[in-house]
Design a protein around this motif. Structure first.
Motif, PDB file in Angstrom:
ATOM      1  N   THR A 409       0.751  -1.207  -0.077  1.00 37.35           N
ATOM      2  CA  THR A 409       0.129   0.061   0.070  1.00 37.35           C
ATOM      3  C   THR A 409       0.759   1.261   0.018  1.00 37.35           C
ATOM      4  O   THR A 409       0.502   2.233  -0.753  1.00 37.35           O
ATOM      5  N   ILE A 410       1.944   1.197   0.762  1.00 41.41           N
ATOM      6  CA  ILE A 410       2.941   2.134   0.680  1.00 41.41           C
ATOM      7  C   ILE A 410       3.476   2.577  -0.639  1.00 41.41           C
ATOM      8  O   ILE A 410       3.430   3.749  -1.115  1.00 41.41           O
ATOM      9  N   ASP A 411       3.660   1.570  -1.124  1.00 38.92           N
ATOM     10  CA  ASP A 411       4.314   1.735  -2.797  1.00 38.92           C
ATOM     11  C   ASP A 411       3.322   2.177  -3.769  1.00 38.92           C
ATOM     12  O   ASP A 411       3.664   2.715  -4.691  1.00 38.92           O
ATOM     13  N   LEU A 412       2.200   1.824  -3.441  1.00 44.62           N
ATOM     14  CA  LEU A 412       1.108   2.259  -4.507  1.00 44.62           C
ATOM     15  C   LEU A 412       0.610   3.667  -4.372  1.00 44.62           C
ATOM     16  O   LEU A 412       0.067   4.298  -5.272  1.00 44.62           O
ATOM     17  N   ILE A 413       1.004   4.106  -3.105  1.00 45.03           N
ATOM     18  CA  ILE A 413       0.317   5.667  -2.674  1.00 45.03           C
ATOM     19  C   ILE A 413       1.312   6.628  -3.413  1.00 45.03           C
ATOM     20  O   ILE A 413       2.702   6.326  -2.717  1.00 45.03           O
TER      21      ILE A 413
END
Length: 543
Positions: A409-413
């Protein structure tokens, strides 16, 4: 500093005498034909800021959700964030300086900010699809060149993509690769990792209709489409092939008018979303079986994302602080749901993404969205490290799996700024993982009916506010009048705030019924008109 080169170039981008403008939250915005000198000067300023910070600075040519004939420019600071407030003041001074004063203003900025002119400068430039954008971005390049700065022109990119590029350049690849392909690869890889579990239990692909406001978002989504997995089928409408930019379409139109955009055909219960012209805002919507339109705005998005993150943080056992940052425009129902049902702390900031971004930085995980759909999630460095370490080394399967989902999720945001493409992929991944329909998401809470109005005044500066713009301290008697009106209505809330760009006062009211919200908004508008120097006709009741 080569003042001869600046003077020579400046003559080609001369400022019309007496024309003035102000650098606001969204940078400069006005009619495109009045921006040549401003663009040139923002090229100059970007070089000075780059020399001072010893970092790459971004310049984006866009007017976001404004009409096609407008344009604008904003500068991007080293970590992809908005320009520092003290430099906003320099931007305004520089843009408004008459030609003979230009050298003096530049020298003053160098002195005040201790700019070492011996340092190299590097500026990256991007633009949206407006007809005027190419010529205006050339004016920026002339400004950069006049002060001997180096530059890279990314050409047509979304605003969030340029923020991403700046951050990548200054973190030496730690945030990602500073190319459009690098952006697509980072987001699509994280998305695919996230939805692995959901895909294995789903019958068929997810379908999403996207209104791209006839803007840059359409161009970039088409490029990104082949990076995305088969399980997500996007259908792009208002792609710029026939309609005008932001005309009767886009996130701002849908939010303000509470109806679907022209050019997008909606079937019952079909999931749809709209970007704005530069693809940094997003709102979702659908029609129910009775044909009624349902809008899922920034409040609904913040609620979905923060609920998802809270559940994962609980599973990891990490004691990280999580908070949602809203503005006074956030619907009261969303605030109550987050605080009472989800036990997620909610904080209020002044309107403007830079204020929310700053407040969100005070938490391990800060979720911020304006009601208009502009927002993102920030993870502190310490929180990110803890999550990544747990995803790699945790022995407990449930905790490790939750940490892995958080890591993806961190990498997608896109943490640099609100990003419609990134936010859309985050939302789609959450809906898939939770096995939620858009109706189930919408049913998390029901919005209180609300109304926004504008009141023309002789001078907007007569209104002064406090408590994150929720209470008026000037003119005398106005807040007392609002308080008395609010007391008469169930679940009521109202506030007023001056516009940042024109002599109008914005009025917001919400209540238990639409009729009461409309009536309250009108009564507050009358109070503003009579106590704050109303101009023109007295406000009429909402029809």
């Amino acid at each position: 500093m080569d003042f001869d080169a600046v003077t020579k170039y400046s003559a080609l981008h001369a400022k019309p005498p007496g024309l003035s403008s102000q650098y606001g939250t969204a940078g400069f915005r006005t009619k495109a034909e009045n921006l040549n000198h401003t663009m040139f000067r923002m090229g100059l300023l970007a070089v000075l800021r780059s020399k001072q910070t010893k970092a790459t600075i971004g310049v984006m040519v866009t007017a976001s959700h404004n009409p096609e004939e407008d344009n604008g420019v904003k500068l991007i600071d080293p970590l992809g964030e908005m320009l520092a407030p003290s430099w906003e003041e320099h931007a305004t001074c520089l843009a408004n300086a008459e030609e003979p004063e230009l050298q003096t203003v530049l020298s003053d900025i160098c002195q005040k900010e201790a700019v070492d002119l011996q340092h190299n400068a590097f500026v990256v430039i991007g633009r949206d699809t407006r007809v005027s954008s190419k010529k205006l971005s050339q004016s920026v390049i002339d400004g950069v060149s006049a002060l001997g700065g180096r530059y890279h022109d990314y050409g047509l990119v979304t605003t969030p993509q340029l923020h991403y590029m700046v951050c990548c350049q200054n973190t030496h690849g730690n945030y990602g690769t500073a190319t459009v392909e690098g952006y697509y690869q980072k987001l699509s890889k994280a998305f695919m990792q996230l939805i692995k579990q959901a895909v294995s239990r789903k019958d068929g692909p997810m379908h999403l209709k996207i209104d791209c406001a006839n803007g840059i978002g359409a161009l970039k989504l088409k490029e990104m489409e082949h990076y995305l997995p088969e399980c997500l089928r996007i259908h792009i409408d208002n792609d710029g092939s026939k309609g005008k930019l932001n005309h009767l379409c886009g996130a701002d139109f849908v939010k303000v008018h509470q109806k679907p955009p022209v050019g997008l055909e909606m079937k019952t219960s079909e999931r749809c979303c709209s970007f704005d012209g530069d693809a940094d805002r997003i709102v979702y919507y659908y029609n129910d079986t009775t044909g009624r339109f349902h809008l899922l705005d920034g409040d609904k998005i913040a609620t979905l994302i923060s609920t998802f993150l809270k559940e994962l943080l609980v599973k990891t056992g990490q004691t990280l602080t999580l908070a949602v940052i809203q503005t006074a425009y956030a619907n009261g129902s969303s605030t109550r749901y987050l605080e009472e049902a989800m036990k997620v702390p909610v904080h209020c900031a002044k309107t403007g993404v830079k204020h929310l971004h700053h407040k969100a930085q005070g938490f391990d995980v800060g979720v911020y969205f304006e009601a208009n759909g502009h927002g993102t999630v920030l993870f502190s460095k310490a929180a990110e490290e803890k999550i990544r370490q747990q995803a790699e080394h945790e022995k407990d399967n449930i905790k490790r799996e939750a940490a892995k989902i958080l890591e993806n999720t961190i990498d997608l945001i896109n943490q640099t700024v609100g990003d419609a493409i990134s936010d859309m992929l985050v939302i789609e991944a959450i809906l898939a993982l939770k096995n939620f329909t858009v109706q189930q998401w919408d049913a998390m809470y029901t919005d209180l009916p609300n109304r926004q109005l504008k009141v023309k005044v002789a001078d907007r500066r007569v209104i002064d506010t406090t408590d994150a713009e929720r209470r008026a301290v000037k003119p005398p008697g106005l807040q007392e009048k609002i308080d008395a009106l609010v007391k008469k209505v169930k679940w009521a809330r109202a506030f007023v705030r001056p516009s940042g760009t024109e002599d109008v006062v914005r009025v917001y009211a919400e209540a238990d019924t639409q009729e009461n919200a409309d009536k309250l908004a009108h009564e507050v508008s009358l109070a503003v008109y009579h106590l704050a120097g109303g101009a023109g006709e007295e406000p009429k009741p909402v029809v």
